[in-house]
Design an enzyme around this catalytic site. Structure first.
Site, PDB file in Angstrom:
ATOM      1  N   GLU A 174      26.473   7.322 -10.530  1.00  0.00           N
ATOM      2  CA  GLU A 174      25.445   6.997  -9.548  1.00  0.00           C
ATOM      3  C   GLU A 174      24.673   8.237  -9.136  1.00  0.00           C
ATOM      4  O   GLU A 174      25.220   9.334  -9.067  1.00  0.00           O
ATOM      5  CB  GLU A 174      26.069   6.343  -8.306  1.00  0.00           C
ATOM      6  CG  GLU A 174      26.486   4.899  -8.564  1.00  0.00           C
ATOM      7  CD  GLU A 174      26.966   4.181  -7.310  1.00  0.00           C
ATOM      8  OE1 GLU A 174      26.716   2.980  -7.205  1.00  0.00           O
ATOM      9  OE2 GLU A 174      27.591   4.813  -6.447  1.00  0.00           O
ATOM     10  N   CYS A 178      20.203  13.460  -5.271  1.00  0.00           N
ATOM     11  CA  CYS A 178      21.639  13.679  -5.123  1.00  0.00           C
ATOM     12  C   CYS A 178      22.266  13.322  -6.473  1.00  0.00           C
ATOM     13  O   CYS A 178      22.218  12.160  -6.900  1.00  0.00           O
ATOM     14  CB  CYS A 178      22.182  12.799  -4.003  1.00  0.00           C
ATOM     15  SG  CYS A 178      23.949  13.009  -3.749  1.00  0.00           S
ATOM     16  N   CYS A 206      35.957  10.781  -9.455  1.00  0.00           N
ATOM     17  CA  CYS A 206      36.379  12.113  -9.026  1.00  0.00           C
ATOM     18  C   CYS A 206      37.898  12.145  -9.028  1.00  0.00           C
ATOM     19  O   CYS A 206      38.541  11.194  -8.581  1.00  0.00           O
ATOM     20  CB  CYS A 206      35.866  12.416  -7.613  1.00  0.00           C
ATOM     21  SG  CYS A 206      36.218  14.094  -7.042  1.00  0.00           S
ATOM     22  N   CYS A 229      39.816  12.981  -1.419  1.00  0.00           N
ATOM     23  CA  CYS A 229      39.451  13.186  -0.013  1.00  0.00           C
ATOM     24  C   CYS A 229      39.467  11.818   0.666  1.00  0.00           C
ATOM     25  O   CYS A 229      38.885  10.857   0.156  1.00  0.00           O
ATOM     26  CB  CYS A 229      38.075  13.827   0.083  1.00  0.00           C
ATOM     27  SG  CYS A 229      38.010  15.416  -0.786  1.00  0.00           S
ATOM     28  N   CYS A 280      36.182   9.710   1.523  1.00  0.00           N
ATOM     29  CA  CYS A 280      35.132   9.609   0.503  1.00  0.00           C
ATOM     30  C   CYS A 280      35.390   8.435  -0.433  1.00  0.00           C
ATOM     31  O   CYS A 280      36.471   8.313  -1.011  1.00  0.00           O
ATOM     32  CB  CYS A 280      35.067  10.904  -0.301  1.00  0.00           C
ATOM     33  SG  CYS A 280      33.819  10.868  -1.612  1.00  0.00           S
ATOM     34  N   CYS A 314      25.878   9.759   1.901  1.00  0.00           N
ATOM     35  CA  CYS A 314      26.971  10.683   1.566  1.00  0.00           C
ATOM     36  C   CYS A 314      28.298   9.962   1.538  1.00  0.00           C
ATOM     37  O   CYS A 314      28.664   9.273   2.476  1.00  0.00           O
ATOM     38  CB  CYS A 314      27.120  11.753   2.639  1.00  0.00           C
ATOM     39  SG  CYS A 314      26.016  13.107   2.474  1.00  0.00           S
TER      40      CYS A 314
HETATM   41  N1  SAH Z   1      33.068  17.213  -4.408  1.00  0.00           N
HETATM   42  C1  SAH Z   1      31.946  17.904  -3.840  1.00  0.00           C
HETATM   43  C2  SAH Z   1      30.659  17.182  -4.104  1.00  0.00           C
HETATM   44  C3  SAH Z   1      30.544  15.821  -3.440  1.00  0.00           C
HETATM   45  S1  SAH Z   1      29.604  16.121  -2.043  1.00  0.00           S
HETATM   46  C4  SAH Z   1      32.181  18.137  -2.368  1.00  0.00           C
HETATM   47  O1  SAH Z   1      33.076  17.520  -1.806  1.00  0.00           O
HETATM   48  O2  SAH Z   1      31.499  18.950  -1.772  1.00  0.00           O
HETATM   49  C5  SAH Z   1      29.802  14.847  -1.040  1.00  0.00           C
HETATM   50  C6  SAH Z   1      29.599  15.302   0.382  1.00  0.00           C
HETATM   51  O3  SAH Z   1      29.617  14.154   1.190  1.00  0.00           O
HETATM   52  C7  SAH Z   1      30.747  16.170   0.819  1.00  0.00           C
HETATM   53  O4  SAH Z   1      30.419  17.072   1.818  1.00  0.00           O
HETATM   54  C8  SAH Z   1      31.665  15.111   1.345  1.00  0.00           C
HETATM   55  O5  SAH Z   1      32.656  15.630   2.137  1.00  0.00           O
HETATM   56  C9  SAH Z   1      30.699  14.231   2.096  1.00  0.00           C
HETATM   57  N2  SAH Z   1      31.242  12.898   2.337  1.00  0.00           N
HETATM   58  C10 SAH Z   1      32.194  12.274   1.624  1.00  0.00           C
HETATM   59  N3  SAH Z   1      32.455  11.064   2.140  1.00  0.00           N
HETATM   60  C11 SAH Z   1      31.650  10.910   3.211  1.00  0.00           C
HETATM   61  C12 SAH Z   1      31.430   9.851   4.138  1.00  0.00           C
HETATM   62  N4  SAH Z   1      32.100   8.708   4.053  1.00  0.00           N
HETATM   63  N5  SAH Z   1      30.510  10.039   5.108  1.00  0.00           N
HETATM   64  C13 SAH Z   1      29.812  11.186   5.166  1.00  0.00           C
HETATM   65  N6  SAH Z   1      29.956  12.201   4.304  1.00  0.00           N
HETATM   66  C14 SAH Z   1      30.877  12.080   3.337  1.00  0.00           C
END
Ligand code: SAH
Length: 374
Positions: free
Chosen positions: A83, A97, A104, A108, A111, A340
């Protein structure tokens, strides 16, 4: 477009060396196909059309948000979902983006991508084809590697793609690579990247105890080490590293946590981006949000609740008082699950195990990411 295959094909045909560049220039400027490349012989255009697919990705679905955000689900030639998102802002910015992996391997807890099965690393061409898709719709000027995947687990392909983005109109200064702090890749990034590509660290907690709870990868690469490495980057480039901090109600949003964050980061090397939490899956639609607002999570991230506006403002205020630069990120495309952390192509394969249930299936050995402890 598979750029390696393109060059091979042209070479085999005995085409002059500049042909590959001609094809790329058309493509990078948003040409819809080989047919539009009018300075190429007609026969060559036809041959390329059958030998080198114009995109390595097929569009499966595309949705447009009320705010103009577009989310596209692609498939690689071997069927992996990918995506990517186009964000259009009032001030004219057009930001992409991009995903670096299908799925992945990290987990986390907040996420959505972490809940789907990990597919594989994307090639540089597959990364560029996400950007080129949107370039054919509109001019673009910013890119963030904040889609699916951990860019530092696929650094070579990410950099190969990022190095070509200026041809699409996206300068290095407007390109940001975001990482959980995967140290081997992060170190290489700091040591090897000469271009002014920006770095963002997804921190989300000011201490190891909390960070390990919400981001299992922290067990492997703790806060002090990744912050030190990012500080090294800021010193070497004299530009601040962005720190991303998703605001989870009752988990990481207390004023004392803001003060701890300020003490950890200091005034000079970082700029904090507070990200309103975007609900997904079980919590999208609001059923599960607030299930346990003040208890740290034990299992899936769909159970989190986003911090209130007031709470975010108070957190921000603490950072400002400590003279740490801070902004609150605008959320875009929430209504189409394009914000995000919401990228997780269906079908969702939940492999995060709830306490007491059977453990999640093993992850690929090569990556050997830490397991969620829950
Ligand atoms: N793996 C890398 C790239 C993905 S970035 C990283 O973690 O930086 C995705 C961004 O969105 C990261 O800052 C992540 O923490 C944030 N993110 C993930 N899930 C989210 C959510 N449910 N709401 C808001 N931000 C989120």
């Amino acid at each position: 477009m598979d750029l390696v295959l393109l060059e091979e094909t042209l070479r085999e045909r005995g085409e002059p060396a500049f042909r590959a560049r001609q094809v790329w220039e058309w493509t990078a400027r948003g040409a819809p196909g080989y047919d539009a490349m009018t300075n190429l012989p007609r026969a060559l255009r036809a041959e390329l059309a059958s030998a080198v697919r114009f995109s390595t990705l097929a569009v499966e679905t595309e949705r447009e948000s009320r705010d103009g955000t577009v989310k596209t689900l692609f498939r690689t030639a071997d069927g992996h979902p990918v995506e990517a998102v186009l964000m259009r802002y009032r001030d004219g910015r057009r930001s992409l983006c991009l995903s670096s992996q299908s799925g992945c391997p990290l987990t986390c807890t907040f996420c959505a991508t972490g809940t789907m099965a990990f597919g594989r690393n994307l090639t540089a061409s597959e990364i560029l084809d996400q950007a080129l898709h949107f370039r054919r719709l509109t001019e673009v000027d910013h890119a963030v590697f904040m889609g699916m995947g951990e860019p530092m687990l696929n650094l070579d392909e990410v950099l190969t793609a990022a190095r070509r983005l200026p041809d699409l109109g996206i300068t290095h200064r407007r390109t940001t690579v975001s990482t959980v702090g995967w140290l081997p890749g992060l170190r290489r990034f700091v040591d090897e990247v000469d271009e002014p590509i920006r770095l963002a660290l997804s921190l989300h907690a000011p201490d190891d105890e909390l960070r390990s709870r919400i981001m299992p990868v922290n067990e492997r690469y703790p806060v002090a080490d990744i912050v030190a490495e990012c500080r090294r980057q800021a010193e070497a480039t004299r530009r601040r590293v962005f720190v991303e901090y998703v605001m989870l109600a009752g988990v990481n949003d207390a004023p004392e946590q803001a003060r701890a964050l300020a003490a950890l980061l200091g005034r000079d090397h970082f700029k904090v981006n507070l990200i309103p939490y975007n609900p997904w899956a079980a919590s999208a639609g609001g059923q599960a949000t607030g299930a346990r607002p003040n208890t740290p999570p034990t299992a899936a991230g769909g159970l989190y609740e986003g911090s209130s506006r007031e709470r975010i403002a108070a957190f921000r205020h603490e950072l400002e008082r400590a003279r740490v630069p801070v902004t609150v990120r605008l959320t875009r495309g929430r209504d189409i699950e394009a914000a995000c952390g919401q990228l997780a192509a269906a079908p969702r394969v939940r492999r995060r195990s709830a306490p007491g249930s059977t453990p999640a299936p093993a992850r690929p050995q090569a990556l050997s990411a830490p397991r969620s402890r829950t």
